[in-house]
Design a protein around this motif. Structure first.
Motif, short mmCIF file in Angstrom:
data_model
loop_
_atom_site.label_atom_id
_atom_site.label_comp_id
_atom_site.label_asym_id
_atom_site.label_seq_id
_atom_site.Cartn_x
_atom_site.Cartn_y
_atom_site.Cartn_z
N LYS A 69 0.83 -1.21 0.00
CA LYS A 69 0.00 0.00 0.00
C LYS A 69 0.87 1.26 0.00
O LYS A 69 0.52 2.27 -0.60
N PHE A 70 2.01 1.15 0.65
CA PHE A 70 2.87 2.32 0.76
C PHE A 70 3.67 2.59 -0.52
O PHE A 70 3.77 3.73 -0.98
N ARG A 71 4.25 1.54 -1.13
CA ARG A 71 5.18 1.76 -2.23
C ARG A 71 4.79 1.02 -3.50
O ARG A 71 5.44 1.20 -4.53
N GLY A 72 3.79 0.19 -3.50
CA GLY A 72 3.44 -0.56 -4.71
C GLY A 72 4.27 -1.83 -4.83
O GLY A 72 4.71 -2.40 -3.83
N ARG A 73 4.50 -2.25 -6.05
CA ARG A 73 5.17 -3.52 -6.29
C ARG A 73 6.69 -3.34 -6.21
O ARG A 73 7.33 -2.81 -7.10
N THR A 74 7.23 -3.82 -5.11
CA THR A 74 8.68 -3.88 -4.89
C THR A 74 8.99 -5.24 -4.31
O THR A 74 8.07 -5.97 -3.87
N PRO A 75 10.24 -5.65 -4.27
CA PRO A 75 10.55 -6.93 -3.64
C PRO A 75 10.07 -6.98 -2.20
O PRO A 75 10.27 -6.03 -1.43
N ARG A 76 9.44 -8.06 -1.86
CA ARG A 76 8.98 -8.25 -0.49
C ARG A 76 10.12 -8.85 0.33
O ARG A 76 10.64 -9.91 -0.01
N MET A 77 10.47 -8.14 1.40
CA MET A 77 11.55 -8.64 2.25
C MET A 77 11.30 -8.26 3.70
O MET A 77 10.96 -7.10 3.99
N ALA A 78 11.49 -9.23 4.58
CA ALA A 78 11.53 -8.96 6.02
C ALA A 78 12.97 -8.61 6.36
O ALA A 78 13.84 -9.47 6.46
N GLY A 79 13.23 -7.30 6.51
CA GLY A 79 14.59 -6.88 6.84
C GLY A 79 15.04 -7.44 8.18
O GLY A 79 16.21 -7.74 8.37
N GLU A 80 14.10 -7.54 9.11
CA GLU A 80 14.32 -8.22 10.39
C GLU A 80 13.08 -9.04 10.69
O GLU A 80 11.99 -8.48 10.83
N TYR A 81 13.24 -10.36 10.79
CA TYR A 81 12.17 -11.20 11.31
C TYR A 81 12.65 -11.73 12.66
O TYR A 81 13.75 -12.28 12.77
N TYR A 82 11.82 -11.58 13.70
CA TYR A 82 12.26 -11.85 15.06
C TYR A 82 11.88 -13.26 15.52
O TYR A 82 10.71 -13.51 15.84
N PRO A 83 12.85 -14.18 15.58
CA PRO A 83 12.56 -15.51 16.12
C PRO A 83 12.63 -15.55 17.64
O PRO A 83 12.26 -16.55 18.27
N GLY A 84 13.12 -14.48 18.25
CA GLY A 84 13.22 -14.39 19.71
C GLY A 84 13.20 -12.93 20.11
O GLY A 84 12.69 -12.08 19.38
N TRP A 85 13.80 -12.63 21.27
CA TRP A 85 13.82 -11.26 21.76
C TRP A 85 14.94 -11.13 22.77
O TRP A 85 15.52 -12.12 23.21
N PHE A 86 15.24 -9.89 23.16
CA PHE A 86 16.32 -9.61 24.10
C PHE A 86 15.80 -9.49 25.52
O PHE A 86 14.58 -9.37 25.75
N ASP A 87 16.73 -9.47 26.47
CA ASP A 87 16.37 -9.47 27.89
C ASP A 87 16.77 -8.17 28.57
O ASP A 87 17.84 -7.60 28.29
N HIS A 88 15.92 -7.74 29.51
CA HIS A 88 16.26 -6.65 30.43
C HIS A 88 16.55 -7.25 31.80
O HIS A 88 15.98 -8.28 32.19
N TRP A 89 17.42 -6.57 32.55
CA TRP A 89 17.66 -6.99 33.93
C TRP A 89 16.36 -6.90 34.74
O TRP A 89 15.60 -5.94 34.62
N GLY A 90 16.13 -7.94 35.54
CA GLY A 90 14.96 -7.96 36.41
C GLY A 90 13.69 -8.43 35.75
O GLY A 90 12.62 -8.40 36.38
N GLU A 91 13.77 -8.89 34.49
CA GLU A 91 12.59 -9.38 33.78
C GLU A 91 12.82 -10.83 33.35
O GLU A 91 13.88 -11.41 33.59
N GLN A 92 11.84 -11.40 32.70
CA GLN A 92 11.93 -12.80 32.30
C GLN A 92 12.81 -12.98 31.07
O GLN A 92 12.90 -12.10 30.21
N HIS A 93 13.45 -14.14 30.99
CA HIS A 93 14.25 -14.50 29.82
C HIS A 93 13.32 -14.85 28.66
O HIS A 93 12.32 -15.52 28.83
N HIS A 94 13.65 -14.35 27.47
CA HIS A 94 12.83 -14.59 26.29
C HIS A 94 13.33 -15.80 25.50
O HIS A 94 14.53 -15.98 25.32
N THR A 95 12.40 -16.59 25.05
CA THR A 95 12.69 -17.69 24.14
C THR A 95 11.68 -17.63 22.99
O THR A 95 10.58 -17.12 23.15
N GLY A 96 12.08 -18.12 21.83
CA GLY A 96 11.20 -18.09 20.68
C GLY A 96 10.20 -19.23 20.68
O GLY A 96 10.41 -20.26 21.31
#
Length: 618
Positions: A259-286
């Protein structure tokens, strides 16, 4: 890419070929053949490599988070999972630690990383910034930018743009020759990073694009943003290819992109299989099932992607970043040293169940003639025997000549980027409130060596009740990691920010001692145990080497060095309870470990090596 860009690429290839023929004709008979050049561009919804459709199966791995000796092994693991492209950031603060002083050697040798990727049969997506985010200190910006009080990073401020342009010029000297059209593996180069999440200054974005072009990056440029109209509209340029970053619903993300740019190559520049951790919070797993569903959707439709992260590695030393939240009870969220990220390859470089599941999925979508290499063996792991820490040295023993000022100065004003600042002033005898303009990020208070309490920015604490005698007051302030995402990073100065008042009156006349802790050679250890804040030293012998994890359970909060290498932070609040020790930082025979413990109530006196990490929240 416009049609004229395709013509220009073709002209450059012809001109390059003619120049190469001329050079070969004039070269000595023993000259080595030049590396093969390629073309890379796009048409419609397809990327084109040498004029043929090409699907990027990519994965992110930051060379700065992986010891140089492991680069090749990790890239081979990537190739064996079925990926054909590695994406990596450059972190400006590592490459220009002081203005005009550049370092692209050793661990910072990005050109060598790119060459190794090419040798291992991988293409490269380069993300030179100048902003990276990446849960890295200040998003990769060097802290010296903040020494100028009114300089505004990530804007059209000409002082900032000039510094960024200078940095990108140095990057270009080393990496522009490694683009595909020049015989290297670099397919495309990102302009800034997720700028639509920060602002909408297209003039600024154009200045970064122009700086990349001036640096010699004449191939395909792209931007990456979240899949919303606001982010895409703010973060892209009309003549630069946009891609989208997301962690689910690829169909919805690409519908927004179209919708934004029309027909261009479709690419996930970043696809997130997991996530990062903050101190004092839960550990992330995918969630493996969700990952397989989304990647399968993209593979079935020849949609390009890059897993963020394929291999996270470790944010060694003081380089972790932080987030800022609008939650009143948790405004500041520092990141852990582990960047495991729940990625397919774990922090130590070992394949996880997600790795094997993705490998099987990708194997079903290979192109004719493609095969997957065997999965290489995992790196050897060792459990370092328990080590007693029998010698100590006071942190205060590192205090040298102070900087004196009427009011407390920020860390950047002291020409310091990371570590601690020891602030000292005098107070009258009183039972009253001490108030600071801000504490960035953790302040420990002492009088005559006696701990009085702490102020923790994570908890929004800027004041503390004190009952003190007349005399000296010490505040040890630690930079826990600069914010790396959002608009608050532009003012992310560290230390004790004034004004500081006690019993309602300003505290004036300060002494400030720099403690960057980048050199511990001045420490003089003695047998026995000193109370925090203090360094504790132990030695151990090894017959064989391998990666290991140091178990810090039982300790409070602090830092660990092995043979002079700064592993990162530990903190009893978790979730990270262990610190990765790369085999290359160990040696056969005698080794040394140094622990800086900051909590007086900590009960640790020894540490134990493990072969697996521990993530929990006590």
């Amino acid at each position: 890419m416009t049609h004229s860009s395709h013509w220009n690429q073709g002209f450059r290839r012809i001109a390059g070929a003619l120049a190469l023929l001329g050079a070969l004709a004039a070269a000595p008979a023993m000259a080595q053949p030049a590396a093969a050049t390629h073309s890379f561009g796009w048409k419609g919804e397809q990327f084109l490599l040498d004029g043929k459709p090409f699907v990027i199966r990519g994965g992110e791995m930051h060379f700065s988070r992986v010891p140089r000796e492991h680069w090749r092994d990790r890239l081979r693991m990537m190739k064996a999972m079925g990926l054909n492209t590695v994406g990596t950031y450059l972190f400006w603060n590592l490459h220009e630690p002081r203005p005009g002083q550049f370092d692209f050697s050793g661990q910072n040798d990005i050109a060598e990383f790119v060459r190794i990727a090419q040798e291992e049969g991988l293409w490269v997506i380069l993300r030179p910034g100048p902003y990276a985010c990446a849960e890295w200190e200040l998003g990769g910006f060097p802290a010296w930018l903040l020494k100028t009080p009114d300089l505004r990073i990530r804007t059209s401020d000409p002082r900032y743009v000039a510094a960024a342009t200078r940095f990108l010029g140095e990057v270009g000297k080393r990496l522009a020759p490694l683009q595909v059209a020049h015989g290297g593996p670099i397919l495309m180069v990102q302009v800034e990073n997720e700028y639509g999440s920060f602002g909408a200054d297209h003039g600024y974005m154009a200045s970064i694009r122009d700086a990349l072009r001036a640096a010699g990056f004449d191939g395909l440029l792209y931007t990456a943003d979240g899949p919303t109209p606001q982010m895409l509209g703010g973060g892209t340029l009309p003549d630069v290819l946009p891609v989208v970053n997301f962690g689910g619903d690829p169909a919805g993300a690409f519908a927004e992109l179209e919708k934004f740019r029309g027909r261009t190559p479709r690419m996930a520049g970043e696809y997130y299989p997991g996530w990062f951790d903050h101190w004092g919070e839960q550990h992330h797993t995918g969630q493996v099932d969700n990952i397989l569903k989304d990647i399968g959707w993209m593979l079935e439709r020849d949609v390009s992607f890059s897993l963020y992260m394929f291999h996270g590695g470790t944010t060694f030393g003081f380089m972790n970043g932080a987030n800022y939240s609008d939650q009143e009870n948790r405004p500041y969220q520092p990141d852990t040293s582990s960047y495991d990220y729940g990625a397919p390859l774990d922090e130590a470089g070992r394949p996880t169940p997600a790795y094997h599941a993705l490998r099987k999925l990708i194997a079903r979508h290979l192109k004719p003639g493609e095969t997957l290499p065997e999965v290489p063996p995992s790196p050897p792991m060792i459990a370092i025997p328990r080590i007693g820490l029998t010698q100590s040295a006071a942190l205060a023993s590192l205090l040298a000549e102070p900087v004196r000022a009427v009011r407390p100065l920020a860390m950047e004003q002291l020409d310091q980027s990371y570590g601690f600042v020891w602030y000292r002033t005098r107070v009258p005898a009183a039972k009253a409130t001490l108030e600071a303009g801000d504490v960035r990020d953790m302040a420990l208070l002492y009088q005559d060596g006696k701990p009085l309490g702490a102020m923790d920015r994570r908890l929004g604490q800027r004041s503390i009740e004190l009952d003190v005698d007349a005399g000296q007051l010490d505040l040890l302030v630690e930079n826990m990691g600069r914010i790396n995402y959002g608009r608050r990073l532009v003012d992310e100065r560290k230390g004790l920010l004034g004004p500081v008042r006690f019993a309602g009156k300003p505290l004036l006349e300060w002494e400030m001692f720099r403690l960057p802790l980048d050199d511990l050679s001045r420490l003089s250890f003695a047998d026995g145990w000193l109370e925090a804040p203090a360094f504790h030293r132990g030695t151990f012998r090894l017959r064989r080497l391998g990666d290991s994890y140091i178990d810090m359970r039982g300790w409070g909060r602090g830092h660990v060095w092995i043979n002079g290498h700064h592993l990162g932070r530990y903190w009893r609040i978790g979730p990270q309870q262990t610190l990765l020790v790369p085999a290359q930082w160990l040696r056969r025979g005698d080794n040394e470990i140094v622990v800086l413990e900051l909590e007086a109530a900590a009960r640790g006196r020894s540490v134990q090596g493990l072969t697996d990490p521990v993530f929990d929240t006590p």
